[in-house]
Scaffold this motif. Structure first.
Motif, PDB file in Angstrom:
ATOM      1  N   ALA A 284       6.519   4.722 -22.672  1.00  0.00           N
ATOM      2  CA  ALA A 284       7.548   4.226 -21.479  1.00  0.00           C
ATOM      3  C   ALA A 284       6.739   4.166 -19.923  1.00  0.00           C
ATOM      4  O   ALA A 284       7.055   3.285 -19.413  1.00  0.00           O
ATOM      5  CB  ALA A 284       8.804   4.749 -21.442  1.00  0.00           C
ATOM      6  N   ALA A 285       6.267   5.516 -19.795  1.00  0.00           N
ATOM      7  CA  ALA A 285       5.672   5.449 -18.614  1.00  0.00           C
ATOM      8  C   ALA A 285       4.561   4.729 -18.275  1.00  0.00           C
ATOM      9  O   ALA A 285       4.493   4.017 -17.204  1.00  0.00           O
ATOM     10  CB  ALA A 285       5.220   6.960 -18.337  1.00  0.00           C
ATOM     11  N   GLU A 286       3.743   4.433 -19.261  1.00  0.00           N
ATOM     12  CA  GLU A 286       2.611   3.399 -19.165  1.00  0.00           C
ATOM     13  C   GLU A 286       3.043   2.002 -18.985  1.00  0.00           C
ATOM     14  O   GLU A 286       2.703   1.307 -17.943  1.00  0.00           O
ATOM     15  CB  GLU A 286       1.606   3.527 -20.303  1.00  0.00           C
ATOM     16  N   VAL A 287       4.192   1.625 -19.541  1.00  0.00           N
ATOM     17  CA  VAL A 287       4.587   0.253 -19.406  1.00  0.00           C
ATOM     18  C   VAL A 287       5.330   0.174 -18.199  1.00  0.00           C
ATOM     19  O   VAL A 287       5.118  -0.745 -17.509  1.00  0.00           O
ATOM     20  CB  VAL A 287       5.840   0.014 -20.568  1.00  0.00           C
ATOM     21  N   ALA A 288       5.973   1.193 -17.606  1.00  0.00           N
ATOM     22  CA  ALA A 288       6.486   1.228 -16.134  1.00  0.00           C
ATOM     23  C   ALA A 288       5.545   1.172 -15.388  1.00  0.00           C
ATOM     24  O   ALA A 288       5.506   0.149 -14.353  1.00  0.00           O
ATOM     25  CB  ALA A 288       7.452   2.326 -16.197  1.00  0.00           C
TER      26      ALA A 288
ATOM     27  N   ALA B  56       0.754  -1.315  -0.128  1.00  0.00           N
ATOM     28  CA  ALA B  56      -0.041   0.055  -0.158  1.00  0.00           C
ATOM     29  C   ALA B  56       0.835   1.231   0.128  1.00  0.00           C
ATOM     30  O   ALA B  56       0.511   2.296  -0.757  1.00  0.00           O
ATOM     31  CB  ALA B  56      -0.896  -0.082   1.160  1.00  0.00           C
ATOM     32  N   TYR B  57       2.012   1.247   0.512  1.00  0.00           N
ATOM     33  CA  TYR B  57       2.696   2.362   0.828  1.00  0.00           C
ATOM     34  C   TYR B  57       3.497   2.498  -0.659  1.00  0.00           C
ATOM     35  O   TYR B  57       3.764   3.467  -1.195  1.00  0.00           O
ATOM     36  CB  TYR B  57       3.897   2.151   1.752  1.00  0.00           C
ATOM     37  N   SER B  58       3.710   1.404  -1.311  1.00  0.00           N
ATOM     38  CA  SER B  58       4.423   1.579  -2.751  1.00  0.00           C
ATOM     39  C   SER B  58       3.490   2.333  -3.548  1.00  0.00           C
ATOM     40  O   SER B  58       3.632   2.904  -4.471  1.00  0.00           O
ATOM     41  CB  SER B  58       5.214   0.259  -3.141  1.00  0.00           C
ATOM     42  N   ARG B  59       2.390   1.452  -3.603  1.00  0.00           N
ATOM     43  CA  ARG B  59       1.226   2.100  -4.451  1.00  0.00           C
ATOM     44  C   ARG B  59       0.994   3.691  -4.214  1.00  0.00           C
ATOM     45  O   ARG B  59       0.754   4.380  -5.015  1.00  0.00           O
ATOM     46  CB  ARG B  59      -0.247   1.670  -4.201  1.00  0.00           C
ATOM     47  N   ASN B  60       1.049   4.179  -2.924  1.00  0.00           N
ATOM     48  CA  ASN B  60       1.033   5.487  -2.591  1.00  0.00           C
ATOM     49  C   ASN B  60       2.202   6.575  -3.124  1.00  0.00           C
ATOM     50  O   ASN B  60       1.989   7.610  -3.748  1.00  0.00           O
ATOM     51  CB  ASN B  60       0.828   5.805  -1.117  1.00  0.00           C
ATOM     52  N   VAL B  61       3.376   5.755  -2.984  1.00  0.00           N
ATOM     53  CA  VAL B  61       4.429   6.487  -3.428  1.00  0.00           C
ATOM     54  C   VAL B  61       4.430   6.783  -5.173  1.00  0.00           C
ATOM     55  O   VAL B  61       4.516   7.686  -5.686  1.00  0.00           O
ATOM     56  CB  VAL B  61       5.858   5.880  -3.022  1.00  0.00           C
ATOM     57  N   ILE B  62       4.038   5.642  -5.726  1.00  0.00           N
ATOM     58  CA  ILE B  62       3.823   5.720  -6.889  1.00  0.00           C
ATOM     59  C   ILE B  62       2.765   6.566  -7.594  1.00  0.00           C
ATOM     60  O   ILE B  62       2.873   7.287  -8.494  1.00  0.00           O
ATOM     61  CB  ILE B  62       3.670   4.013  -7.808  1.00  0.00           C
ATOM     62  N   ALA B  63       1.690   6.595  -6.871  1.00  0.00           N
ATOM     63  CA  ALA B  63       0.572   7.484  -7.257  1.00  0.00           C
ATOM     64  C   ALA B  63       0.846   8.909  -7.197  1.00  0.00           C
ATOM     65  O   ALA B  63       0.540   9.786  -8.002  1.00  0.00           O
ATOM     66  CB  ALA B  63      -0.494   7.113  -6.422  1.00  0.00           C
ATOM     67  N   ILE B  64       1.582   9.263  -6.073  1.00  0.00           N
ATOM     68  CA  ILE B  64       2.008  10.668  -5.839  1.00  0.00           C
ATOM     69  C   ILE B  64       3.160  10.931  -6.837  1.00  0.00           C
ATOM     70  O   ILE B  64       3.130  11.976  -7.545  1.00  0.00           O
ATOM     71  CB  ILE B  64       2.907  10.750  -4.406  1.00  0.00           C
ATOM     72  N   ALA B  65       4.091  10.048  -7.216  1.00  0.00           N
ATOM     73  CA  ALA B  65       5.094  10.527  -8.352  1.00  0.00           C
ATOM     74  C   ALA B  65       4.180  10.607  -9.685  1.00  0.00           C
ATOM     75  O   ALA B  65       4.660  11.533 -10.542  1.00  0.00           O
ATOM     76  CB  ALA B  65       6.213   9.249  -8.403  1.00  0.00           C
ATOM     77  N   THR B  66       3.396   9.593  -9.893  1.00  0.00           N
ATOM     78  CA  THR B  66       2.610   9.973 -11.332  1.00  0.00           C
ATOM     79  C   THR B  66       1.994  10.994 -11.426  1.00  0.00           C
ATOM     80  O   THR B  66       1.902  11.679 -12.407  1.00  0.00           O
ATOM     81  CB  THR B  66       1.619   8.724 -11.350  1.00  0.00           C
ATOM     82  N   GLU B  67       1.088  11.541 -10.356  1.00  0.00           N
ATOM     83  CA  GLU B  67       0.348  12.407 -10.234  1.00  0.00           C
ATOM     84  C   GLU B  67       1.074  13.778 -10.654  1.00  0.00           C
ATOM     85  O   GLU B  67       0.749  14.766 -11.331  1.00  0.00           O
ATOM     86  CB  GLU B  67      -0.435  12.679  -9.015  1.00  0.00           C
TER      87      GLU B  67
ATOM     88  N   ALA C 128       2.431   0.033 -15.660  1.00  0.00           N
ATOM     89  CA  ALA C 128       1.787  -1.484 -15.741  1.00  0.00           C
ATOM     90  C   ALA C 128       2.769  -2.403 -15.180  1.00  0.00           C
ATOM     91  O   ALA C 128       2.053  -3.491 -14.418  1.00  0.00           O
ATOM     92  CB  ALA C 128       1.516  -1.919 -17.367  1.00  0.00           C
ATOM     93  N   SER C 129       4.111  -2.437 -15.462  1.00  0.00           N
ATOM     94  CA  SER C 129       4.992  -3.536 -14.722  1.00  0.00           C
ATOM     95  C   SER C 129       4.973  -3.383 -13.098  1.00  0.00           C
ATOM     96  O   SER C 129       4.850  -4.304 -12.639  1.00  0.00           O
ATOM     97  CB  SER C 129       6.416  -3.153 -15.114  1.00  0.00           C
ATOM     98  N   VAL C 130       4.817  -2.319 -12.648  1.00  0.00           N
ATOM     99  CA  VAL C 130       4.764  -1.929 -11.231  1.00  0.00           C
ATOM    100  C   VAL C 130       3.233  -2.655 -10.702  1.00  0.00           C
ATOM    101  O   VAL C 130       3.518  -3.362  -9.842  1.00  0.00           O
ATOM    102  CB  VAL C 130       4.991  -0.603 -10.734  1.00  0.00           C
ATOM    103  N   ALA C 131       2.343  -2.403 -11.481  1.00  0.00           N
ATOM    104  CA  ALA C 131       1.214  -2.864 -10.924  1.00  0.00           C
ATOM    105  C   ALA C 131       1.069  -4.507 -10.992  1.00  0.00           C
ATOM    106  O   ALA C 131       0.541  -5.268 -10.069  1.00  0.00           O
ATOM    107  CB  ALA C 131      -0.099  -2.345 -11.919  1.00  0.00           C
ATOM    108  N   ALA C 132       1.669  -4.947 -12.088  1.00  0.00           N
ATOM    109  CA  ALA C 132       1.728  -6.384 -12.042  1.00  0.00           C
ATOM    110  C   ALA C 132       2.829  -6.934 -11.204  1.00  0.00           C
ATOM    111  O   ALA C 132       2.352  -7.799 -10.460  1.00  0.00           O
ATOM    112  CB  ALA C 132       2.402  -6.948 -13.509  1.00  0.00           C
TER     113      ALA C 132
END
Length: 175
Positions: free
Chosen positions: A152-156, A78-89, A158-162
């Motif tokens: 490239a960002a979309e692939v990254a 959950a922490y990792s998802r939040n970090v990724i969400a903040i970076a993506t936004e 998707a990879s993180v989500a997988a």
């Protein structure tokens, strides 16, 4: 459309301020997330320690540890998802502004070039065409790079989500 050099400078300063503010907002969100995660980890550690100290025998201790593993992995994910969400936004907000500034600057530069080329001396049609082609090629190259960066960002992402999904499934099997 006449654009003064001061307008370009002001636009650059405004973008720098926007970029800094957006970056600081992202950093602030990460700091708050880290503080909350630190507090949560500390509280969970104290609770887990109390539970383990209350174990009557080795078998009970092992059962307690098994029960603690899955929530820890889930919290980490959950922490990792939040970090990724903040970076993506933050990235998307900056990318959107960059696209708008590039489009605005291209329009301004094209207007200036058109004005300059309109007053070009007779017989310079080949040079005028070459300049227009160069501008068009530069814009197409930028669009191509922008599209490749987005892919490239979309692939990254998707990879993180997988990976996240696979890790969660593995953690649940272990638990």
């Amino acid at each position: 459309m006449y654009v003064k050099p001061e307008d370009f400078a002001k636009s650059g300063v405004n973008f720098a301020v926007f970029f800094a503010n957006t970056a600081f907002e992202g950093i602030e969100r990460l700091v708050l997330l880290n503080m909350a995660a630190s507090r949560s980890v500390f509280e969970a550690t104290m609770s887990n320690l109390s539970a383990m100290l209350g174990a009557k025998d080795v078998h009970a201790l092992i059962e307690i540890q098994k029960g603690l593993a899955a929530p820890s992995v889930e919290q980490g994910m959950a922490y990792s998802r939040n970090v990724i969400a903040i970076a993506t936004e933050t990235k998307e907000k900056i990318a959107k502004e960059v696209e708008a500034k590039v489009a605005e600057t291209n329009a301004q530069v094209s207007g200036l070039v058109e004005k300059a080329l309109a007053s070009a001396p007779a017989g310079s049609e080949a040079a005028v065409a070459a300049v227009k082609t160069a501008i068009k090629t530069a814009n197409e190259a930028y669009e191509g790079l922008n599209k490749a960066a987005k892919q490239a960002a979309e692939v990254a992402e998707a990879s993180v989500a997988a990976v996240t999904d696979a890790t969660m499934k593995a953690a649940k099997k272990v638990a």
